[in-house]
Design a protein around this motif. Structure first.
Motif, short mmCIF file in Angstrom:
data_model
loop_
_atom_site.label_atom_id
_atom_site.label_comp_id
_atom_site.label_asym_id
_atom_site.label_seq_id
_atom_site.Cartn_x
_atom_site.Cartn_y
_atom_site.Cartn_z
N THR A 1 0.82 -1.21 0.00
CA THR A 1 0.00 0.00 0.00
C THR A 1 0.85 1.26 0.00
O THR A 1 0.57 2.22 -0.73
CB THR A 1 -0.94 0.00 1.22
N GLY A 2 1.89 1.30 0.83
CA GLY A 2 2.73 2.50 0.93
C GLY A 2 3.37 2.87 -0.39
O GLY A 2 3.39 4.04 -0.79
N ASP B 1 0.75 4.22 -2.79
CA ASP B 1 0.40 5.60 -2.45
C ASP B 1 1.47 6.56 -2.96
O ASP B 1 1.16 7.68 -3.40
CB ASP B 1 0.24 5.74 -0.94
N GLU B 2 2.72 6.14 -2.86
CA GLU B 2 3.82 6.97 -3.35
C GLU B 2 3.70 7.22 -4.85
O GLU B 2 3.97 8.32 -5.34
CB GLU B 2 5.16 6.30 -3.04
N GLY C 1 0.92 7.35 -6.52
CA GLY C 1 -0.12 8.36 -6.67
C GLY C 1 0.42 9.76 -6.41
O GLY C 1 0.05 10.73 -7.08
N LYS C 2 1.34 9.86 -5.44
CA LYS C 2 1.95 11.16 -5.12
C LYS C 2 2.77 11.67 -6.31
O LYS C 2 2.73 12.86 -6.64
CB LYS C 2 2.83 11.02 -3.88
N VAL D 1 -5.00 3.12 -8.56
CA VAL D 1 -4.14 4.17 -8.02
C VAL D 1 -3.90 5.28 -9.03
O VAL D 1 -3.95 6.47 -8.70
CB VAL D 1 -2.79 3.58 -7.55
#
Length: 404
Positions: free
Chosen positions: A303-304, A307-308, A310-311, A347
């Protein structure tokens, strides 16, 4: 005897004095051993005494003059010319990529393994003298083994059943034409496979390349740069894979081969979003046509890391629109690639699939399965390890290659 008495007394007095001095000297030597910083006669420094007799500081004694040993020529220092840092380094010659048109045709022979199932397997079954339920079961099993997917397999089998019933004859030519038509329908030539790599609103097109570890993202970015250069595009690369050792250098080497610059960080583990931002910023300033950003591989269940990713996309969008998000998938992973694709699609908005290693699998049906599952077109396929073995995907050309 009386004359000797004064002498004896003098000797005795001297011994008393000496007896008192010996302990003092020994104590001084012990003090010198205890505090090795205390100077002695062997120290090269000479105390400097002020006018009042007070010790001010220790000044080093003058160094003795040095003489060259006999037989050695003493040369006066000469001014040396310092060469440029880049002098002597190996330079990479700029190559001319192969033309894009006709690549799939030239690479058709690489699809021999897929051809074994689709071309020979299905054609042999459909051309049988008698096609009963057992034959249809074999056809269905063959399609599933080719990673076509359950829904597309049932759709194709139903269509073939109907056409065989209507056709009445099963000559090799008729069967091949029928199978070709139905496969083209499944691959869907109506899907938009255009790569959006044109400048717009005074800014470059931005292409973000994503995928799991080991699928060949960096190599794909390098090969795609060659495709764009062959189409006379001005390209800039962004090395946002800051975690894999030598990823930035690998990408820069791909770029150098076709005269394309690369924006990268010299710091290991740098923020990938920052590198992507700087790459797009440089692309805008230099007025290039396309900026391609390579990202680090990440497992779809982390997940982390997702998310990165997506950033990275959000940071880029502060400067420019992301026109293409290409998901690189390894064709040899088969149905597992579908699971990866679904998570990435959640994502970032995937706009196209790049299917690599299609020449190394007998499961060419994965093209259909991925498109059906995501409603996202396969835009590029990799059919080898050569620098120009990346071709724009064409539905009819692909099916013809399978059935050739």
């Amino acid at each position: 005897m009386n004359d000797l008495l004064p002498i004896i007394l003098s000797i005795a007095a001297a011994l008393v004095v000496l007896g008192g001095l010996v302990p003092v000297l020994l104590k001084a030597r012990k003090s010198a051993a205890k505090y090795p910083g205390t100077r002695d006669a062997n120290d090269l420094a000479t105390p400097t005494i002020a006018g009042g007799g007070t010790l001010v500081e220790d000044a080093p004694a003058a160094a003795p003059e040095r003489a060259a040993p006999a037989g050695v020529d003493v040369l006066e220092p000469a001014t040396a010319d310092v060469e440029d840092d880049a002098a002597g380094l190996e330079t990479i010659a700029v190559e001319t990529p192969a033309p894009v048109e006709g690549r799939l045709t030239r690479l058709r022979a690489r699809l021999l393994k897929s051809n074994t199932i689709f071309g020979k397997g299905l054609l042999a079954l459909l051309a049988s003298d008698k096609i009963d339920e057992n034959v249809w079961d074999e056809i269905e099993e063959t399609l599933l083994l080719a990673d076509l997917g359950t829904e597309p397999t049932l759709q194709l089998v139903d269509a073939l059943r109907e056409r065989v019933k209507v056709l009445g004859t099963r000559s090799p030519e008729d069967v091949k034409a029928m199978l070709r038509e139905e496969l083209i329908k499944l691959v869907d030539p109506t899907m938009d496979r255009t790569l959006h790599v044109e400048r717009h609103a005074g800014r470059p097109a931005v292409v973000l390349v994503v995928g799991v570890n080991g699928v060949g993202k960096t190599t794909t970015v390098g090969k795609l740069a060659r495709v764009l250069v062959a189409e006379d595009k001005d390209v800039l690369l962004g090395a946002a894979d800051t975690f894999r050792a030598a990823a930035a250098e690998q990408l820069a080497t791909w770029g150098q081969r076709v005269g394309v610059p690369t924006v990268k960080s010299d710091i290991d583990g740098a923020d990938p979003a920052s590198v992507a931002y700087e790459a797009v910023k440089a692309g805008i300033e230099q007025e290039v046509d396309v900026v391609m950003v390579d990202t680090a591989g990440r497992l779809q269940n982390k997940t982390g890391l997702m998310d990165e990713l997506g950033k990275v996309k959000r940071v880029i969008e502060k400067l420019a629109e992301v026109d293409e998000v290409l998901l690189v998938l390894d064709a040899t992973t088969g149905q597992n690639g579908l699971n990866q694709a679904r998570v990435f699609a959640e994502v970032v908005n995937i706009t196209g699939i790049v299917l690599t290693k299609l020449d190394g699998t007998a499961k060419g049906g994965i093209v259909v399965a991925i498109q059906k599952a995501l409603d996202v077109p396969v835009k590029l396929i990799g059919l080898g390890e050569g620098p120009d073995d990346l071709a724009p995907f064409d539905a009819e050309g692909f099916v013809d290659a399978l059935l050739n």
